[in-house]
Design a protein around this motif. Structure first.
Motif, PDB file in Angstrom:
ATOM      1  N   GLU A 149       0.815  -1.214   0.000  1.00 57.28           N
ATOM      2  CA  GLU A 149       0.000   0.000   0.000  1.00 57.28           C
ATOM      3  C   GLU A 149       0.846   1.261   0.000  1.00 57.28           C
ATOM      4  OE1 GLU A 149      -2.957  -0.166   3.054  1.00 57.28           O
ATOM      5  OE2 GLU A 149      -3.557  -2.130   2.306  1.00 57.28           O
ATOM      6  N   THR A 150       2.057   1.168   0.515  1.00 55.82           N
ATOM      7  CA  THR A 150       2.918   2.350   0.470  1.00 55.82           C
ATOM      8  C   THR A 150       3.803   2.343  -0.770  1.00 55.82           C
ATOM      9  OG1 THR A 150       4.413   1.133   1.895  1.00 55.82           O
ATOM     10  CG2 THR A 150       3.040   2.778   2.929  1.00 55.82           C
ATOM     11  N   ASN A 151       3.597   1.384  -1.669  1.00 62.06           N
ATOM     12  CA  ASN A 151       4.364   1.290  -2.923  1.00 62.06           C
ATOM     13  C   ASN A 151       5.856   1.174  -2.652  1.00 62.06           C
ATOM     14  OD1 ASN A 151       1.915   1.731  -4.125  1.00 62.06           O
ATOM     15  ND2 ASN A 151       2.246   3.933  -4.207  1.00 62.06           N
ATOM     16  N   ARG A 152       6.211   0.407  -1.656  1.00 61.72           N
ATOM     17  CA  ARG A 152       7.633   0.257  -1.368  1.00 61.72           C
ATOM     18  C   ARG A 152       8.198  -0.936  -2.118  1.00 61.72           C
ATOM     19  NH1 ARG A 152      10.306   4.383   0.107  1.00 61.72           N
ATOM     20  NH2 ARG A 152      11.876   2.949   0.832  1.00 61.72           N
ATOM     21  N   THR A 153       9.493  -1.151  -2.008  1.00 62.94           N
ATOM     22  CA  THR A 153      10.211  -1.848  -3.058  1.00 62.94           C
ATOM     23  C   THR A 153       9.738  -3.184  -3.570  1.00 62.94           C
ATOM     24  OG1 THR A 153      12.232  -0.717  -3.283  1.00 62.94           O
ATOM     25  CG2 THR A 153      12.393  -3.021  -3.507  1.00 62.94           C
ATOM     26  N   PRO A 154       9.494  -4.199  -2.788  1.00 64.73           N
ATOM     27  CA  PRO A 154       9.159  -5.408  -3.563  1.00 64.73           C
ATOM     28  C   PRO A 154       7.933  -5.184  -4.435  1.00 64.73           C
ATOM     29  CG  PRO A 154       9.147  -5.839  -1.194  1.00 64.73           C
ATOM     30  CD  PRO A 154       9.442  -4.407  -1.364  1.00 64.73           C
ATOM     31  N   PHE A 155       7.134  -4.187  -4.087  1.00 66.83           N
ATOM     32  CA  PHE A 155       5.909  -3.924  -4.844  1.00 66.83           C
ATOM     33  C   PHE A 155       5.907  -2.503  -5.402  1.00 66.83           C
ATOM     34  CE2 PHE A 155       4.788  -6.591  -1.111  1.00 66.83           C
ATOM     35  CZ  PHE A 155       4.784  -7.780  -1.773  1.00 66.83           C
ATOM     36  N   ASP A 156       7.049  -2.009  -5.848  1.00 63.00           N
ATOM     37  CA  ASP A 156       7.074  -0.617  -6.286  1.00 63.00           C
ATOM     38  C   ASP A 156       6.820  -0.487  -7.783  1.00 63.00           C
ATOM     39  OD1 ASP A 156       9.391  -1.675  -7.192  1.00 63.00           O
ATOM     40  OD2 ASP A 156      10.592   0.098  -6.830  1.00 63.00           O
ATOM     41  N   LEU A 157       5.798  -1.216  -8.248  1.00 64.78           N
ATOM     42  CA  LEU A 157       5.508  -1.173  -9.681  1.00 64.78           C
ATOM     43  C   LEU A 157       4.981   0.175 -10.098  1.00 64.78           C
ATOM     44  CD1 LEU A 157       3.365  -4.303  -9.376  1.00 64.78           C
ATOM     45  CD2 LEU A 157       5.729  -4.239  -9.973  1.00 64.78           C
ATOM     46  N   VAL A 158       4.459   0.924  -9.139  1.00 67.16           N
ATOM     47  CA  VAL A 158       3.753   2.146  -9.472  1.00 67.16           C
ATOM     48  C   VAL A 158       4.691   3.172 -10.072  1.00 67.16           C
ATOM     49  CG1 VAL A 158       2.487   4.025  -8.470  1.00 67.16           C
ATOM     50  CG2 VAL A 158       2.019   1.721  -7.758  1.00 67.16           C
ATOM     51  N   GLU A 159       5.889   3.249  -9.548  1.00 71.80           N
ATOM     52  CA  GLU A 159       6.823   4.202 -10.137  1.00 71.80           C
ATOM     53  C   GLU A 159       8.184   3.544 -10.337  1.00 71.80           C
ATOM     54  OE1 GLU A 159       7.469   7.452  -7.438  1.00 71.80           O
ATOM     55  OE2 GLU A 159       6.021   6.554  -6.117  1.00 71.80           O
ATOM     56  N   PHE A 160       8.147   2.420 -10.996  1.00 73.98           N
ATOM     57  CA  PHE A 160       9.400   1.734 -11.269  1.00 73.98           C
ATOM     58  C   PHE A 160      10.042   2.381 -12.492  1.00 73.98           C
ATOM     59  CE2 PHE A 160      11.859  -1.821 -12.999  1.00 73.98           C
ATOM     60  CZ  PHE A 160      12.754  -1.865 -11.971  1.00 73.98           C
ATOM     61  N   GLU A 161      11.227   2.966 -12.297  1.00 73.88           N
ATOM     62  CA  GLU A 161      11.797   3.839 -13.309  1.00 73.88           C
ATOM     63  C   GLU A 161      12.028   3.134 -14.644  1.00 73.88           C
ATOM     64  OE1 GLU A 161      13.044   3.510 -10.321  1.00 73.88           O
ATOM     65  OE2 GLU A 161      13.174   5.464  -9.353  1.00 73.88           O
ATOM     66  N   ALA A 162      12.524   1.906 -14.588  1.00 74.02           N
ATOM     67  CA  ALA A 162      12.928   1.252 -15.820  1.00 74.02           C
ATOM     68  C   ALA A 162      11.736   0.948 -16.709  1.00 74.02           C
ATOM     69  CB  ALA A 162      13.676  -0.033 -15.513  1.00 74.02           C
ATOM     70  N   GLU A 163      10.556   0.827 -16.125  1.00 70.47           N
ATOM     71  CA  GLU A 163       9.407   0.447 -16.932  1.00 70.47           C
ATOM     72  C   GLU A 163       8.530   1.633 -17.294  1.00 70.47           C
ATOM     73  OE1 GLU A 163       7.551  -2.504 -14.612  1.00 70.47           O
ATOM     74  OE2 GLU A 163       9.123  -3.973 -14.978  1.00 70.47           O
ATOM     75  N   ILE A 164       8.160   2.416 -16.315  1.00 67.34           N
ATOM     76  CA  ILE A 164       7.209   3.493 -16.592  1.00 67.34           C
ATOM     77  C   ILE A 164       7.733   4.823 -16.052  1.00 67.34           C
ATOM     78  CG2 ILE A 164       5.095   2.194 -16.904  1.00 67.34           C
ATOM     79  CD1 ILE A 164       4.565   2.458 -13.977  1.00 67.34           C
ATOM     80  N   VAL A 165       9.023   5.074 -16.250  1.00 64.49           N
ATOM     81  CA  VAL A 165       9.649   6.326 -15.855  1.00 64.49           C
ATOM     82  C   VAL A 165       9.355   6.649 -14.397  1.00 64.49           C
ATOM     83  CG1 VAL A 165      10.069   8.700 -16.464  1.00 64.49           C
ATOM     84  CG2 VAL A 165       9.448   7.091 -18.209  1.00 64.49           C
ATOM     85  N   SER A 166       8.360   7.461 -14.131  1.00 61.64           N
ATOM     86  CA  SER A 166       8.066   7.762 -12.738  1.00 61.64           C
ATOM     87  C   SER A 166       6.604   7.499 -12.420  1.00 61.64           C
ATOM     88  CB  SER A 166       8.424   9.207 -12.445  1.00 61.64           C
ATOM     89  OG  SER A 166       8.524   9.388 -11.067  1.00 61.64           O
TER      90      SER A 166
END
Lengths: 330, 204
Positions: A214-231
């Motif tokens: 829910e806090t979009n922290r690393t193992p689940f940081d798909l929301v702003e994963f730089e390599a895939e969807i920039v920010s």
């Protein structure tokens, strides 16, 4: 007269909570950079102030004085309002979190909670869920495909893990019989062995995993994963609007840390000779550190793996946990 | 000579081919793999390793403008022209070997005969826009006159900087302060070179 005093007290508490949490959120960014750097054998920020401590101020000045860019073709009112929703909902959620035991100053007893509502936990979860509108509206209004994807990912992730966190927390609530965080804290008043972790280990693990999601922290940081969807949803944002998203995210981190500490790890009850307030600080700090630590160590998962683990593993486990708790209670 | 051995593009027999993990065939196999991965604790090994590095605090950062790396003697950077230790005169005898061997044609030298009828190097420039820092000039130099330096900060405003004779030649004041070091790197004599010196066999 009593009414006025209550209003003043609440306003003062709200302002203090806002200032302290916002400051802590800012400090957490510094801490994150330092901890990550040490774990990767780097030094992190070193040049602004002693050991880079003033980096925080430099970043703040930069964010505040940056030009406020609103790109072409965005839906302007929604684009403007989205980061405010993200930050405000994170701070609203904090209103029902008790951070310290009550204490007395000049003969006046202070409860360090802005409002002790009897559905406190529900309120926190609800307010944190409203925070989902931040990424969603930002993603939809940005006129950018990365933003759209980031917003979509944020929504599926938060929606799915709301289910897990809600269900996992149901089992301890059945034992306690109250949604107020103060009651939950008082339930574990008997010291180390009465912590709810020992009675509800599965719920603890599930809630922790859901908290990371829910806090979009690393193992689940798909929301702003730089390599895939920039920010992610924040791609088109800059300056203070982006900063609001950031502060909201870190405030959420602090809220989740406080929730886990209160619900499962004995809250602000004193342990042995350590006073409760210190215990609470130690626990929240440990959880913040755990967020950073995990970020340094673990890779992130794919969106389909995330959905898989949420709906096929965690949710059934949460249901089974509720079932077993119910059978034991009856 | 047989070419077959060279035409074989396959990797040498020393390689071990990794076919990947074998995929589970049935539901029970998949469950076993899931259970295996779930309790293996690999994630916690990762956590432990980063925490260990943090506790050891073995930081590798070089805070560059304040701290600088000591380059290896074999590092090939902007050239230097050295002086003779005995007289302080330039070592370069103007033989022109470096100019000859330079594969990017960037060394240019002019020589003349002075009043003592000795060969004098009047001009010596290296075009660092062309130089590929191969080190042939230092290797071929019979006098160890042109050598490579270890200064890696060569940003400058002018194309001609560093490349003129007066830039490269050891300045006299530095030489008098005994700051000129013998070059230990590329093309230099090894430390035990004296051992290999033999008398010329007169029998030939």
């Amino acid at each position: 007269m009593i009414e006025t005093a209550l209003i003043i007290e609440t306003v003062v508490k709200a302002v203090i909570a806002l200032a302290v949490i916002a400051g802590m959120a800012g400090f957490a960014t510094f801490l994150e950079r330092k901890v990550l750097a040490f774990m990767q054998r780097r030094l992190g920020p070193m040049h602004v102030g002693p050991y880079g401590l003033l980096q925080l101020a430099a970043d703040g000045i930069k964010l505040f004085t940056k030009e406020d860019i609103i790109p072409q073709n965005v839906v302007k009112p929604i684009f403007v309002i989205a980061p405010i929703i993200g930050a405000v909902s994170a701070f609203v959620a904090i209103a029902a979190v008790p951070y310290f035991p009550q204490f007395t100053v000049f003969g006046y007893t202070i409860h360090p909670i802005i409002s002790d509502i009897n559905v406190g936990l529900l309120f926190i979860m609800g307010a944190a869920s409203v925070g989902m509108y931040g990424p969603l509206l930002a993603g939809l209004s940005s006129h950018n495909k990365w933003s759209l994807l980031g917003g979509a990912r944020a929504v599926i992730q938060l929606l799915s893990f709301e289910v897990v966190s809600g269900l996992s927390i149901l089992a301890p609530l059945m034992m306690i019989g109250s949604l107020s965080l103060i009651d939950i804290n008082d339930y574990q008043i008997g010291g180390f062995s009465s912590w709810l972790v020992w009675k509800q280990p599965l719920a603890f693990v599930l809630f922790a995993i859901a908290g990371f999601a829910e806090t979009n922290r690393t193992p689940f940081d798909l929301v702003e994963f730089e390599a895939e969807i920039v920010s992610g949803y924040a791609t088109e944002y800059s300056g203070m609007r982006w900063g609001l998203f950031f502060i909201g995210e870190y405030a959420n981190m602090i809220t989740i840390s406080a929730l886990v500490s209160i619900i499962f790890m004995g809250g602000y009850n004193p342990l042995w000779i350590i006073p409760g307030a210190i215990m609470m600080l130690v626990k929240v700090s440990f959880w913040i550190f755990l967020f950073l630590w995990v970020r340094a160590a673990w890779p992130h998962v794919r969106p389909d793996q995330l959905m898989w683990v949420c709906w096929k593993v965690l949710m059934p486990l949460a249901l089974i946990n509720i079932l077993i708790t119910g059978i034991v209670l009856v | 000579m047989e070419l077959r051995g060279f035409k074989n593009r396959n990797a040498t027999p020393g390689y071990i081919y990794f076919e990947g993990e074998s995929k589970p065939q049935d539901a029970w196999g998949r469950f076993k793999r899931f259970a295996d991965r779930a309790v293996k604790g690999e994630l916690f090994v990762g956590l432990w390793i980063v925490l260990r590095e943090m506790i050891r605090f073995n930081i590798h950062t070089v805070q560059y403008p304040a701290e600088k790396l000591q380059m290896s003697p074999r590092y090939r950077s902007i050239h230097k022209l050295l002086r003779l230790f005995e007289s302080g005169y330039e070592r370069c005898i103007g033989c022109g070997l470096c100019e000859k061997i330079c594969i990017s044609n960037c060394i240019k030298m002019d020589t003349k005969v002075d009043e003592k009828s000795r060969k004098l190097v009047s001009q010596y420039t290296i075009n660092f826009g062309r130089c590929i820092f191969c080190g042939y000039c230092a290797e071929v130099c019979p006098e160890l006159a042109i050598v490579h330096g270890d200064d890696y900060e060569h940003a400058s405003e002018q194309r001609a900087h560093f490349g003129l004779k007066e830039d490269m030649l050891t300045p006299l004041d530095k030489f008098k302060a005994k700051k000129q070091k013998e070059f230990p790197g590329f093309g230099a004599l090894s430390k035990d070179a004296d051992k290999f010196v033999k008398k010329t066999p007169l029998a030939y």
